[in-house]
Design a protein around this motif. Structure first.
Motif, PDB file in Angstrom:
ATOM      1  N   LEU A 134      -2.552 -13.359  -7.455  1.00  0.00           N
ATOM      2  CA  LEU A 134      -1.363 -14.205  -7.432  1.00  0.00           C
ATOM      3  C   LEU A 134      -0.989 -14.351  -8.871  1.00  0.00           C
ATOM      4  N   ASP A 135      -1.823 -14.163  -9.750  1.00  0.00           N
ATOM      5  CA  ASP A 135      -1.390 -14.094 -11.268  1.00  0.00           C
ATOM      6  C   ASP A 135      -0.659 -13.085 -11.546  1.00  0.00           C
ATOM      7  N   LEU A 136      -0.855 -12.051 -11.050  1.00  0.00           N
ATOM      8  CA  LEU A 136      -0.265 -10.620 -11.324  1.00  0.00           C
ATOM      9  C   LEU A 136       0.947 -10.408 -10.561  1.00  0.00           C
ATOM     10  N   ILE A 137       1.151 -10.910  -9.537  1.00  0.00           N
ATOM     11  CA  ILE A 137       2.650 -10.502  -8.791  1.00  0.00           C
ATOM     12  C   ILE A 137       3.894 -11.219  -9.293  1.00  0.00           C
ATOM     13  N   ARG A 138       4.881 -10.415  -9.080  1.00  0.00           N
ATOM     14  CA  ARG A 138       6.016 -11.210  -9.778  1.00  0.00           C
ATOM     15  C   ARG A 138       7.106 -11.023  -8.715  1.00  0.00           C
ATOM     16  N   PRO A 139       8.133 -11.785  -8.478  1.00  0.00           N
ATOM     17  CA  PRO A 139       9.275 -11.635  -7.605  1.00  0.00           C
ATOM     18  C   PRO A 139       9.835 -10.443  -7.952  1.00  0.00           C
ATOM     19  N   GLY A 140      10.265  -9.416  -6.906  1.00  0.00           N
ATOM     20  CA  GLY A 140      10.766  -8.075  -7.127  1.00  0.00           C
ATOM     21  C   GLY A 140       9.835  -6.890  -7.046  1.00  0.00           C
ATOM     22  N   ASP A 141       8.417  -7.339  -6.912  1.00  0.00           N
ATOM     23  CA  ASP A 141       7.293  -6.303  -6.890  1.00  0.00           C
ATOM     24  C   ASP A 141       7.298  -5.835  -5.464  1.00  0.00           C
ATOM     25  N   VAL A 142       7.135  -4.441  -5.263  1.00  0.00           N
ATOM     26  CA  VAL A 142       7.035  -4.013  -4.054  1.00  0.00           C
ATOM     27  C   VAL A 142       5.677  -3.653  -3.581  1.00  0.00           C
ATOM     28  N   VAL A 143       5.395  -4.304  -2.466  1.00  0.00           N
ATOM     29  CA  VAL A 143       3.702  -4.004  -2.094  1.00  0.00           C
ATOM     30  C   VAL A 143       3.602  -3.681  -0.728  1.00  0.00           C
TER      31      VAL A 143
ATOM     32  N   VAL B  82      -0.788  -3.014   7.601  1.00  0.00           N
ATOM     33  CA  VAL B  82       0.202  -3.645   8.329  1.00  0.00           C
ATOM     34  C   VAL B  82       1.318  -3.575   8.281  1.00  0.00           C
ATOM     35  N   ALA B  83       2.061  -3.391   6.662  1.00  0.00           N
ATOM     36  CA  ALA B  83       3.226  -3.293   6.403  1.00  0.00           C
ATOM     37  C   ALA B  83       3.270  -2.713   5.075  1.00  0.00           C
ATOM     38  N   THR B  84       4.452  -1.684   5.059  1.00  0.00           N
ATOM     39  CA  THR B  84       4.833  -1.201   3.707  1.00  0.00           C
ATOM     40  C   THR B  84       6.090  -1.540   3.110  1.00  0.00           C
ATOM     41  N   ASP B  85       6.221  -1.508   1.825  1.00  0.00           N
ATOM     42  CA  ASP B  85       7.631  -1.827   1.078  1.00  0.00           C
ATOM     43  C   ASP B  85       7.829  -3.154   1.238  1.00  0.00           C
TER      44      ASP B  85
ATOM     45  N   ALA C  44      -0.662 -10.721  12.035  1.00  0.00           N
ATOM     46  CA  ALA C  44      -2.097 -10.269  11.577  1.00  0.00           C
ATOM     47  C   ALA C  44      -2.621 -11.347  10.521  1.00  0.00           C
ATOM     48  N   ALA C  45      -1.626 -11.959   9.667  1.00  0.00           N
ATOM     49  CA  ALA C  45      -1.965 -13.010   8.931  1.00  0.00           C
ATOM     50  C   ALA C  45      -2.845 -14.417   9.597  1.00  0.00           C
ATOM     51  N   LEU C  46      -2.462 -14.457  10.912  1.00  0.00           N
ATOM     52  CA  LEU C  46      -2.967 -15.292  11.652  1.00  0.00           C
ATOM     53  C   LEU C  46      -4.385 -15.075  11.956  1.00  0.00           C
ATOM     54  N   VAL C  47      -4.721 -13.786  11.954  1.00  0.00           N
ATOM     55  CA  VAL C  47      -6.376 -13.482  12.670  1.00  0.00           C
ATOM     56  C   VAL C  47      -6.888 -12.705  11.610  1.00  0.00           C
ATOM     57  N   GLN C  48      -6.441 -12.396  10.664  1.00  0.00           N
ATOM     58  CA  GLN C  48      -6.952 -11.363   9.405  1.00  0.00           C
ATOM     59  C   GLN C  48      -6.878 -11.997   8.001  1.00  0.00           C
ATOM     60  N   ARG C  49      -7.951 -11.640   7.219  1.00  0.00           N
ATOM     61  CA  ARG C  49      -7.820 -11.687   5.724  1.00  0.00           C
ATOM     62  C   ARG C  49      -6.568 -10.778   5.345  1.00  0.00           C
ATOM     63  N   VAL C  50      -5.798 -10.893   4.383  1.00  0.00           N
ATOM     64  CA  VAL C  50      -4.733  -9.927   4.179  1.00  0.00           C
ATOM     65  C   VAL C  50      -4.768 -10.013   2.522  1.00  0.00           C
ATOM     66  N   THR C  51      -4.550  -8.793   1.864  1.00  0.00           N
ATOM     67  CA  THR C  51      -4.215  -8.562   0.531  1.00  0.00           C
ATOM     68  C   THR C  51      -3.152  -7.412   0.394  1.00  0.00           C
ATOM     69  N   LEU C  52      -2.855  -7.325  -0.737  1.00  0.00           N
ATOM     70  CA  LEU C  52      -1.750  -6.607  -1.255  1.00  0.00           C
ATOM     71  C   LEU C  52      -1.934  -5.265  -2.161  1.00  0.00           C
ATOM     72  N   THR C  53      -1.433  -4.337  -2.164  1.00  0.00           N
ATOM     73  CA  THR C  53      -1.448  -3.149  -2.899  1.00  0.00           C
ATOM     74  C   THR C  53      -0.044  -2.970  -3.770  1.00  0.00           C
ATOM     75  N   PHE C  54      -0.154  -2.780  -4.886  1.00  0.00           N
ATOM     76  CA  PHE C  54       1.217  -2.604  -5.731  1.00  0.00           C
ATOM     77  C   PHE C  54       1.705  -1.074  -5.818  1.00  0.00           C
ATOM     78  N   HIS C  55       2.945  -0.992  -5.363  1.00  0.00           N
ATOM     79  CA  HIS C  55       3.712   0.187  -5.649  1.00  0.00           C
ATOM     80  C   HIS C  55       3.572   0.613  -7.204  1.00  0.00           C
TER      81      HIS C  55
END
Length: 220
Positions: free
Chosen positions: A141-150, A170-173, A209-220
């Motif tokens: 959360l300290d690394l992400i900025r609005p406009g980032d594509v993940v 689960v989803a791209t872009d 997916a967020a209701l039943v799983q842990r989620v994370t993000l990868t940056f483009h």
């Protein structure tokens, strides 16, 4: 005896003061033409008051993710040609809305600066949706900025080395539209969240997916 060829000084003065009717008529025609031109210009030129409009601007520097109050915004009159598309003109519409990104004092608040359908559409296209995510790795959360594509990845609690479930995309872009601020004050129990915009079907899958799983993000 006829009129003297050498007029007196008085005669010369009277002659100079007597109007030259040919010159006077030409001057009148010129003045009338000028008035017609000025009237036409005045009729075609818009009223200066119509070139200005009231828009909503930030009354002070604002942080993203806050719910706007009456003290945060004000109306300001500006030249219509300088007003950006989507500028808000009604304080009642803005007060109570959530600001999607930081704003400087005096900055015009447009429709895409506020959380809502227009922001989702501008980020991810027609019928887009905004999904809130509570990340398993909060340091992101300290690394992400609005406009980032993940990309959004989800996994069960047993994922990872020795686990039975590998993380799945689960989803791209997805486009980040808001990262909430660190809650102020001790013991408030607030939890930070990241909002991402996605096409409707992908957004629904991520939300499920967020209701039943842990989620994370990868940056483009």
């Amino acid at each position: 005896m006829g009129e003297s060829l050498n007029p007196s000084a008085l005669s010369r003065i009277v002659g100079r003061l007597r109007p030259d009717w040919s010159r006077t008529a030409a001057a009148r025609r010129f003045a009338a033409g000028a008035l017609v031109i000025l009237a036409a210009v005045a009729a075609l030129r818009p009223d200066p008051a119509h070139e200005r409009t009231d828009i909503v601007v930030a009354a002070r520097d604002l942080a993203p993710g806050i719910e706007l109050t009456a003290a945060d915004v004000r109306l300001e009159t500006r030249m219509a040609t300088t007003v950006p598309d989507g500028a808000q003109r009604d304080l009642a519409v803005v007060v109570g809305a959530t600001l999607a990104g930081p704003a400087r004092r005096g900055e015009a608040l447009t429709d895409v600066r506020l959380l809502g359908p227009r922001l989702a559409e501008s980020a991810a296209g027609p019928n887009a949706r905004i999904v809130p995510l509570h990340l398993d790795d909060t340091a992101l959360l300290d690394l992400i900025r609005p406009g980032d594509v993940v990309d959004v990845l989800g996994a069960g609690d047993d994922a990872g080395v020795g686990g039975g479930t590998e993380p799945q995309v689960v989803a791209t872009d997805a486009v980040v539209v808001l990262v909430s601020q660190t809650p102020s004050g001790a013991g408030n129990g607030g939890e930070r969240v990241v909002l991402v915009a996605l096409p409707a079907q992908d957004a629904n899958e991520v939300a499920g997916a967020a209701l039943v799983q842990r989620v994370t993000l990868t940056f483009h």
